[in-house]
Design a protein around this motif. Structure first.
Motif, mmCIF file in Angstrom:
data_model
loop_
_atom_site.group_PDB
_atom_site.id
_atom_site.type_symbol
_atom_site.label_atom_id
_atom_site.label_comp_id
_atom_site.label_asym_id
_atom_site.label_seq_id
_atom_site.Cartn_x
_atom_site.Cartn_y
_atom_site.Cartn_z
ATOM 1 N N HIS A 1 0.888 -1.158 0.000
ATOM 2 C CA HIS A 1 0.000 0.000 0.000
ATOM 3 C C HIS A 1 0.919 1.199 0.000
ATOM 4 C CE1 HIS A 1 -2.990 2.983 0.886
ATOM 5 N NE2 HIS A 1 -3.960 2.070 0.943
ATOM 6 N N ALA A 2 0.798 2.058 -1.008
ATOM 7 C CA ALA A 2 1.748 3.153 -1.176
ATOM 8 C C ALA A 2 1.521 4.296 -0.191
ATOM 9 C CB ALA A 2 1.710 3.678 -2.612
ATOM 10 N N GLY A 3 0.350 4.347 0.447
ATOM 11 C CA GLY A 3 0.102 5.400 1.417
ATOM 12 C C GLY A 3 0.171 6.783 0.809
ATOM 13 N N ARG A 4 1.084 7.613 1.298
ATOM 14 C CA ARG A 4 1.182 8.997 0.847
ATOM 15 C C ARG A 4 1.966 9.158 -0.454
ATOM 16 N NH1 ARG A 4 5.710 12.596 3.323
ATOM 17 N NH2 ARG A 4 7.522 11.221 3.194
ATOM 18 N N ILE A 5 2.495 8.062 -0.995
ATOM 19 C CA ILE A 5 3.268 8.119 -2.232
ATOM 20 C C ILE A 5 2.345 7.867 -3.411
ATOM 21 C CG2 ILE A 5 5.192 7.134 -3.533
ATOM 22 C CD1 ILE A 5 5.958 8.698 -0.959
ATOM 23 N N GLY A 6 2.269 8.838 -4.325
ATOM 24 C CA GLY A 6 1.438 8.676 -5.506
ATOM 25 C C GLY A 6 0.612 9.911 -5.787
ATOM 26 N N HIS A 7 -0.295 9.757 -6.728
ATOM 27 C CA HIS A 7 -1.233 10.821 -7.074
ATOM 28 C C HIS A 7 -2.619 10.208 -7.176
ATOM 29 C CE1 HIS A 7 -3.142 14.201 -9.101
ATOM 30 N NE2 HIS A 7 -2.096 14.923 -8.729
ATOM 31 N N TYR A 8 -3.602 10.933 -6.707
ATOM 32 C CA TYR A 8 -4.956 10.366 -6.705
ATOM 33 C C TYR A 8 -5.419 9.983 -8.102
ATOM 34 C CZ TYR A 8 -6.938 14.824 -8.377
ATOM 35 O OH TYR A 8 -7.259 15.917 -9.130
ATOM 36 N N LEU A 9 -4.884 10.620 -9.149
ATOM 37 C CA LEU A 9 -5.273 10.278 -10.519
ATOM 38 C C LEU A 9 -4.879 8.842 -10.876
ATOM 39 C CD1 LEU A 9 -4.335 13.576 -12.412
ATOM 40 C CD2 LEU A 9 -6.633 12.760 -11.829
ATOM 41 N N ASN A 10 -3.867 8.298 -10.215
ATOM 42 C CA ASN A 10 -3.435 6.922 -10.484
ATOM 43 C C ASN A 10 -4.225 5.895 -9.684
ATOM 44 O OD1 ASN A 10 -1.456 7.866 -12.217
ATOM 45 N ND2 ASN A 10 0.187 7.762 -10.696
ATOM 46 N N ASN A 11 -4.944 6.348 -8.652
ATOM 47 C CA ASN A 11 -5.701 5.406 -7.827
ATOM 48 C C ASN A 11 -6.992 4.976 -8.515
ATOM 49 O OD1 ASN A 11 -3.965 5.137 -5.674
ATOM 50 N ND2 ASN A 11 -4.916 6.748 -4.445
ATOM 51 N N ASP A 12 -7.429 3.781 -8.199
ATOM 52 C CA ASP A 12 -8.687 3.256 -8.712
ATOM 53 C C ASP A 12 -9.817 4.189 -8.262
ATOM 54 O OD1 ASP A 12 -10.721 1.653 -9.660
ATOM 55 O OD2 ASP A 12 -9.989 -0.171 -8.697
ATOM 56 N N GLY A 13 -10.587 4.696 -9.228
ATOM 57 C CA GLY A 13 -11.655 5.624 -8.907
ATOM 58 C C GLY A 13 -11.170 6.985 -8.449
ATOM 59 N N GLN A 14 -9.889 7.269 -8.697
ATOM 60 C CA GLN A 14 -9.272 8.535 -8.278
ATOM 61 C C GLN A 14 -9.486 8.796 -6.794
ATOM 62 O OE1 GLN A 14 -10.205 11.795 -10.946
ATOM 63 N NE2 GLN A 14 -9.530 10.658 -12.750
ATOM 64 N N MET A 15 -9.384 7.731 -6.015
ATOM 65 C CA MET A 15 -9.527 7.857 -4.569
ATOM 66 C C MET A 15 -8.372 8.670 -3.996
ATOM 67 S SD MET A 15 -10.767 4.048 -3.428
ATOM 68 C CE MET A 15 -10.957 4.551 -1.710
ATOM 69 N N PRO A 16 -8.613 9.454 -2.956
ATOM 70 C CA PRO A 16 -7.538 10.233 -2.350
ATOM 71 C C PRO A 16 -6.514 9.338 -1.659
ATOM 72 C CG PRO A 16 -9.539 10.405 -1.040
ATOM 73 C CD PRO A 16 -9.921 9.695 -2.304
#
Length: 373
Positions: free
Chosen positions: A103-118
């Motif tokens: 689980h990447a936690g704070r690493i990433g961008h919400y645009l890459n998450n499934d459903g653009q989850m925060p």
């Protein structure tokens, strides 16, 4: 290199038989669509089944923990079915394969998450750095929301369910990613964990999230199927040094010893300038922990052999060498020079730079297949 040397000798535990002590390290090749391994993933992993143990790409346990575009997942049925094709391909060639859960936690961008989850994290501390998003646009890491008490319980359960799903997909076991500045290490680290509840403050409290994941995984799938990756003293994903790091890591290792998990996988990033794990720490860990130890971090066949004979590890993991050398163990055995990979296709692309690297001889393919007959 001849077959009498330790790197290419089998390793047999009470529940796991490995044909050699070479591990294919987890590498996120970022070729999954909607978290489902791509059509060529079975071929990719099957080509590398000559390793004693394969550890997959880091694989997201939740739709808000993806981090990098193209990361595979293990949180829905389509992903489970996609990974079944991978495990079948590896097992058909006599290989063994574990899934790395992340689980990447704070690493990433919400645009890459499934459903653009925060993004979600122990505390609302935004990571420095840029993340690639669709259209080759690089954006700063998104600001994470601080996990509530209910969120923390759900995040633990998602890791445990990921392990259950991995076994349902045919994996021989799982590796919990507790390294590289991802969510479990964010809980361990006082820079990213500023909580004042039962999961923050003291060393024991900051360690609780990771250790509850491990304990739940052991209960769900068995200690003999559970490993963990740690990166003590490594500085990745915007995590600085902290005074209690050695004491924190000793606390974690002692707890892992109590749980009796299969292995600890140490990721040294000294060769790429992000922090080296001291040999004294490794030797201390070996005294504290009775399970297997895997070392990763820029090893050659020669340095791997030296580490094994020095008693620093039971297995050695190789990352980038496995990208361009699907027959890596055969090249070690015959002392054949390694092929060079194309960095432009390491973390993106299709079949090019993924399944099109040649093996040295057809005999390698035949031998790996014959091993399972």
């Amino acid at each position: 290199m001849n077959t009498e040397q330790k790197l290419l000798t089998p390793l047999i535990t009470g529940t796991l038989a490995l044909r050699n002590r070479v591990v294919m390290a987890p590498m996120n090749r970022r070729r999954a669509l909607n978290g489902v391994p791509g059509a060529s993933a079975p071929e990719y992993f099957g080509q590398r089944a000559g390793a004693g143990l394969i550890i997959t790409d880091n694989t997201a346990v939740a739709p808000n923990g993806i981090g990098y575009m193209g990361t595979p997942g293990i949180y829905n049925q389509a992903q489970i079915e996609g990974w079944k094709r991978v495990t079948e391909a590896v097992h058909a060639r006599g290989g063994r394969i574990f899934m790395q859960l992340v689980h990447a936690g704070r690493i990433g961008h919400y645009l890459n998450n499934d459903g653009q989850m925060p993004l979600i994290a122990p505390s609302a501390v935004t990571a420095e750095g840029l993340i690639r998003t669709a259209g080759e646009i690089h954006l700063p890491n998104s600001e994470p929301t601080e996990a509530s008490a209910a969120d923390v319980r759900r995040l633990i359960d998602e890791h445990i369910q990921g392990a259950v799903n991995a076994i349902a997909a045919g994996f021989d076991g799982v590796e919990i990613h507790g390294a590289h500045g991802f969510l479990p290490e964010q809980f361990l680290h006082p820079h990213t964990n500023r909580r004042t509840d039962a999961y923050g403050g003291s060393i024991a409290a900051r360690s609780r999230f990771l250790l509850e994941i491990v304990a739940g995984t052991v209960a769900a799938i068995g200690k003999e199927r559970t490993g963990i990756r740690l990166s003590p003293f490594v500085k990745l994903n915007d995590l600085p040094d902290y005074a209690e790091e050695a004491e924190t890591q000793r606390h974690v290792v002692d707890a892992l010893q109590e749980m009796g998990i299969l292995y600890i996988h140490l990721s040294d990033q000294g060769p790429v300038g992000h922090g080296r794990i001291p040999e004294a720490y490794i030797r201390d860990l070996r005294r504290r922990f009775d399970g297997l130890v895997i070392l990763a971090g820029g090893y050659s066949a020669e340095t791997a052999e030296a580490a094994l004979h020095a008693g620093l590890a039971d297995l050695i993991a190789f990352g980038k060498p496995y990208i361009a050398n699907p027959d890596l163990t055969e090249r070690f055995r015959l002392d054949i020079p390694l092929a060079t990979g194309d960095p432009g296709t390491y973390y993106q692309g299709g079949d090019e730079g993924y399944v099109d690297y040649p093996v040295h001889s057809r005999a390698f393919v035949a031998n790996t297949t014959a091993d399972c007959r």
